[in-house]
Design a protein around this motif. Structure first.
Motif, PDB file in Angstrom:
ATOM      1  N   LEU A   6       0.252  -0.353   5.608  1.00 21.42           N
ATOM      2  CA  LEU A   6      -0.079  -1.419   4.668  1.00 21.42           C
ATOM      3  C   LEU A   6      -0.759  -0.872   3.422  1.00 21.42           C
ATOM      4  O   LEU A   6      -0.562  -1.381   2.316  1.00 21.42           O
ATOM      5  N   PHE A   7      -1.552   0.179   3.591  1.00 17.57           N
ATOM      6  CA  PHE A   7      -2.249   0.783   2.456  1.00 17.57           C
ATOM      7  C   PHE A   7      -1.329   1.641   1.578  1.00 17.57           C
ATOM      8  O   PHE A   7      -1.493   1.676   0.358  1.00 17.57           O
ATOM      9  N   HIS A   8      -0.376   2.341   2.181  1.00 15.38           N
ATOM     10  CA  HIS A   8       0.334   3.380   1.428  1.00 15.38           C
ATOM     11  C   HIS A   8       1.809   3.077   1.165  1.00 15.38           C
ATOM     12  O   HIS A   8       2.465   3.860   0.475  1.00 15.38           O
ATOM     13  N   ARG A  53       1.140  -0.978  -5.612  1.00 16.72           N
ATOM     14  CA  ARG A  53       0.385  -0.676  -4.396  1.00 16.72           C
ATOM     15  C   ARG A  53      -0.222  -1.970  -3.840  1.00 16.72           C
ATOM     16  O   ARG A  53      -0.161  -3.024  -4.469  1.00 16.72           O
ATOM     17  N   PHE A  54      -0.862  -1.838  -2.671  1.00 19.64           N
ATOM     18  CA  PHE A  54      -1.505  -3.001  -2.047  1.00 19.64           C
ATOM     19  C   PHE A  54      -2.585  -3.602  -2.942  1.00 19.64           C
ATOM     20  O   PHE A  54      -2.916  -4.790  -2.826  1.00 19.64           O
ATOM     21  N   THR A  55      -3.147  -2.802  -3.854  1.00 18.20           N
ATOM     22  CA  THR A  55      -4.221  -3.280  -4.722  1.00 18.20           C
ATOM     23  C   THR A  55      -3.767  -4.397  -5.654  1.00 18.20           C
ATOM     24  O   THR A  55      -4.606  -5.091  -6.231  1.00 18.20           O
ATOM     25  N   ASP A 105     -12.819  -5.097   3.879  1.00 13.07           N
ATOM     26  CA  ASP A 105     -12.861  -5.242   2.422  1.00 13.07           C
ATOM     27  C   ASP A 105     -13.318  -3.937   1.781  1.00 13.07           C
ATOM     28  O   ASP A 105     -12.761  -3.486   0.768  1.00 13.07           O
ATOM     29  N   THR A 106     -14.331  -3.308   2.381  1.00 11.89           N
ATOM     30  CA  THR A 106     -14.871  -2.053   1.848  1.00 11.89           C
ATOM     31  C   THR A 106     -13.856  -0.919   1.982  1.00 11.89           C
ATOM     32  O   THR A 106     -13.709  -0.089   1.077  1.00 11.89           O
ATOM     33  N   LEU A 107     -13.146  -0.893   3.105  1.00  7.54           N
ATOM     34  CA  LEU A 107     -12.129   0.139   3.303  1.00  7.54           C
ATOM     35  C   LEU A 107     -10.995  -0.021   2.288  1.00  7.54           C
ATOM     36  O   LEU A 107     -10.483   0.982   1.774  1.00  7.54           O
ATOM     37  N   CYS A 108     -10.614  -1.255   1.990  1.00  7.18           N
ATOM     38  CA  CYS A 108      -9.617  -1.485   0.931  1.00  7.18           C
ATOM     39  C   CYS A 108     -10.092  -0.864  -0.384  1.00  7.18           C
ATOM     40  O   CYS A 108      -9.305  -0.263  -1.131  1.00  7.18           O
ATOM     41  N   LEU A 157      -7.593  -0.009 -13.284  1.00 10.23           N
ATOM     42  CA  LEU A 157      -7.016  -1.313 -12.966  1.00 10.23           C
ATOM     43  C   LEU A 157      -6.277  -1.310 -11.635  1.00 10.23           C
ATOM     44  O   LEU A 157      -5.781  -2.344 -11.198  1.00 10.23           O
ATOM     45  N   ASP A 158      -6.185  -0.137 -11.022  1.00 12.83           N
ATOM     46  CA  ASP A 158      -5.467  -0.010  -9.751  1.00 12.83           C
ATOM     47  C   ASP A 158      -6.471   0.168  -8.617  1.00 12.83           C
ATOM     48  O   ASP A 158      -6.378   1.089  -7.825  1.00 12.83           O
TER      49      ASP A 158
END
Length: 483
Positions: free
Chosen positions: A319-321, A337-339, A383-386, A399-400
Motif C-alpha cells: 500500500l505504501f510503495h 504515491r499513496f500520499t 498516521d505517524t508511519l504514513c 508536496l509529496d
C-alpha cells in the motif's frame, strides 16, 4: 420527531486548570449552538452578583431543566470536603436531589477517572447514572447522548404498540444496506471458498462506493461556522457505513486470507471521482465534496491501522510503495504515491479551530469519532508511519508528504514497532514497509535521510510541539543485531 428545544441548563463545575475551564466553556458553546440555553458563570455571572445566591437560584429554579455537574478529581475533592464554591453548591444540591427535584434534573458528566479507571464522582452522586466524557475519542458519542437527554430525543424511543403480527416466516423484516448484508456473510463465505476472497472483496468495495454517494454533501451556507457544522455533521452521519468498511478490513486483511492488494488500491484510486458530483448536469460547489476527501483519508488510515494490527506487513508495504492510478471522472489518469490520499482540509480545519480551538481539525475529527474496533494509539501510530514513509521516499518534494494530524493526541505508552528493530526477526517481518531487502539497505536509507535533515526544522504544529525524525526513534546501528 417533535424536539423539545430551547431548554435551559446550568453547568456546575470546579474551575481547576485553564484547560479544564476551556473544555467546559467549549461544551457550553456547543450546547448553545444546538438550541440549548446554557447558564455558565463565565458569561452569566456579572460583577457584583452574589455568587452563592446565583448558585442557589440556578439549582432551585423551575426554569432550569437540567443541572450538568462536571465531575473531575478536583470537583469530587471539593464536594466531599465541602470546600469553596463547590462545597457550598454541594450543600444546596444535595437536599434538592434527595427531597425536591425529579431524579433526572441533575446529570453527572464524568470527565476524569482515577488510576483504577473509576469515575471521579462525589459521594452525593456516587449511585447516579452518569454520561461518560472521560475518553476524548468518544466525545461525539457522549455529546450526542447528552444532547438527546436534554432535548428529550432518545436514540431508541419506545416503539408504538403494533397491531399486526410480524411475518417472521413468510417475509423478512430486516432492511440492511448492501454493505452490511455482504459483511454478515463475508467471513463464512471466505472460510468456505478462500480462493474467492478477491471476488468477495471486490463485491463489497463496489457496494461501498455506491453507498458512499448517499452521503453526498449539499450545503448552501456561506459562513464558516454554518458550513463547517453542516460538514462536520455529514461526516459523523457516515459512521455506520464506515464501520462496515472497518469490519471488512478486520476480516480480509488477515495474512492467511491472501487478499490481493490491488483490491484496496483500486478502491482508493476512485478518490478523484468523488471530487465532483455523480451527476454534473447542474451547477455545483467544489467545497461540497470536502467530506469525501476527509472520508478517503480516514479510511486509508483505518486500512493501515488494521493491517498493522493483523501483522500483515507485506500488505502495508504494498500500500505504501505501489503506484496509484487515480482516474478522474473526465477519464484522465494521474500516477501518484499513496500520499496523494492526504490533503489539508481547509474548511474542517477552520471550523474546528474556531469552534473548539484545536490545532488539528482533521485530527480532532478522527480521534473524537474513533471506531471502537481500533485503539487510539494504534491509529495514531498508523498516521505517524504514513508520515515517516512519505518523507523517506519523497525525494525532497515537500508536496509529496503526509502530515500526521493525529500525532498531537499521542499519549504515553508507545507502539513498540521501532524499538523492536534491533531484532532480526522483526526486521524480516517489516522490511517490506521500508521497501528494502537487507539490513544494510535500511541503514543506508535512514542515514541518507538523517543527513538530508541535518540542520532542518522538524515537522510540527507550532507552539513548540514537534514530531521527532524517524532516525531519532530507531537506533540505526543496532538494527537486526539481535536474533
Amino acid at each position: 420527531m417533535n424536539l423539545n428545544m430551547n431548554k435551559k441548563v446550568f453547568i456546575s463545575y470546579s474551575w481547576g486548570n485553564k484547560e479544564h475551564q476551556e473544555w467546559v466553556v467549549n461544551l457550553g458553546k456547543r450546547l448553545m449552538s444546538n438550541t440549548v440555553l446554557t447558564i455558565l458563570d463565565k458569561w452569566s455571572l456579572k460583577d457584583g452578583h452574589d455568587i452563592h445566591e446565583f448558585m442557589e437560584s440556578m439549582v432551585k429554579s423551575d426554569d432550569i431543566y437540567r443541572v450538568l455537574i462536571i465531575c473531575d478529581k478536583n470537583y469530587k475533592e471539593k464536594a466531599d470536603g465541602r470546600n469553596g464554591g463547590v462545597g457550598t453548591e454541594t450543600q444546596i444540591i444535595t437536599p434538592e436531589i434527595y427531597n425536591n427535584q425529579k431524579q433526572e434534573k441533575f446529570i453527572p458528566i464524568v470527565v476524569e477517572r482515577d488510576e483504577n479507571n473509576n469515575p471521579y464522582l462525589p459521594i452525593f452522586l456516587s449511585s447516579r447514572k452518569y454520561i461518560d466524557f472521560s475518553n476524548e475519542e468518544f466525545f461525539e458519542d457522549s455529546y450526542e447522548e447528552l444532547l438527546r437527554n436534554i432535548l428529550e430525543a432518545p436514540a431508541i424511543p419506545m416503539p408504538k404498540l403494533g397491531t399486526n403480527v410480524p411475518l417472521y416466516i413468510t417475509e423478512s423484516v430486516i432492511n440492511n444496506t448492501p454493505t452490511n448484508s455482504i459483511i454478515r456473510t463475508l467471513e463464512n463465505q471466505i472460510k468456505k471458498h478462500p480462493e474467492k476472497i478477491n471476488s468477495y472483496s471486490s463485491d463489497f468495495l463496489d457496494a461501498f462506493l455506491d453507498a458512499l454517494w448517499e452521503f453526498e454533501f449539499k450545503s448552501n451556507a456561506y459562513d464558516i461556522d454554518t458550513f463547517g457544522e453542516e460538514l462536520f455533521n455529514n461526516l459523523i452521519s457516515y459512521k455506520i457505513l464506515r464501520e462496515d468498511f472497518i469490519q471488512f478490513l478486520n476480516i480480509t486483511t488477515k495474512p492467511e486470507n491472501n487478499l490481493d492488494v490491488d483490491e484496496l488500491i483500486n478502491f482508493f484510486e476512485k478518490k478523484l471521482i468523488y471530487n465532483r458530483p455523480k451527476d454534473e448536469s447542474t451547477s455545483w460547489n467544489s467545497n461540497n465534496y470536502d467530506n469525501f476527501k476527509v472520508i478517503f483519508q480516514e479510511l486509508f488510515l483505518y486500512t493501515i491501522t488494521i493491517c498493522l494490527k493483523n501483522k500483515n506487513y507485506s500488505l502495508v508495504g504494498d500500500l505504501f510503495h505501489s503506484k496509484y492510478y487515480f482516474k478522474s471522472n473526465y477519464g484522465q489518469i494521474e500516477t501518484k504515491r499513496f500520499t496523494e490520499i492526504y490533503e489539508y482540509h481547509q474548511n474542517i480545519e477552520n471550523y474546528i479551530l474556531r469552534k473548539y480551538n484545536r490545532s488539528s481539525g482533521f485530527g480532532h475529527f478522527v480521534i473524537t469519532n474513533l471506531s471502537d474496533k481500533v485503539s487510539k494509539n494504534d491509529f495514531i501510530f498508523a498516521d505517524t508511519l504514513c508520515h515517516y514513509i512519505g518523507e523517506l521516499f519523497s525525494n525532497g518534494h515537500s508536496l509529496d508528504n503526509w502530515f500526521p494530524a493525529t500525532y498531537v493526541y499521542k499519549e504515553t505508552g508507545n507502539n513498540d514497532f521501532f524499538e523492536k528493530m534491533s531484532s532480526e526477526r522483526h526486521f524480516n517481518k517489516v522490511k517490506n514497509i521500508f521497501d528494502v531487502s537487507s539490513i544494510e539497505e535500511l541503514k543506508k536509507l535512514l542515514k541518507d535521510y538523517s543527513e538530508s535533515k541535518n540542520g532542518k526544522n522538524r515537522t510540527g504544529y507550532g507552539r513548540g510541539y514537534y514530531i521527532p525524525f524517524i532516525h531519532e526513534l530507531i537506533q540505526v546501528e543496532s538494527i537486526g543485531q539481535n536474533r
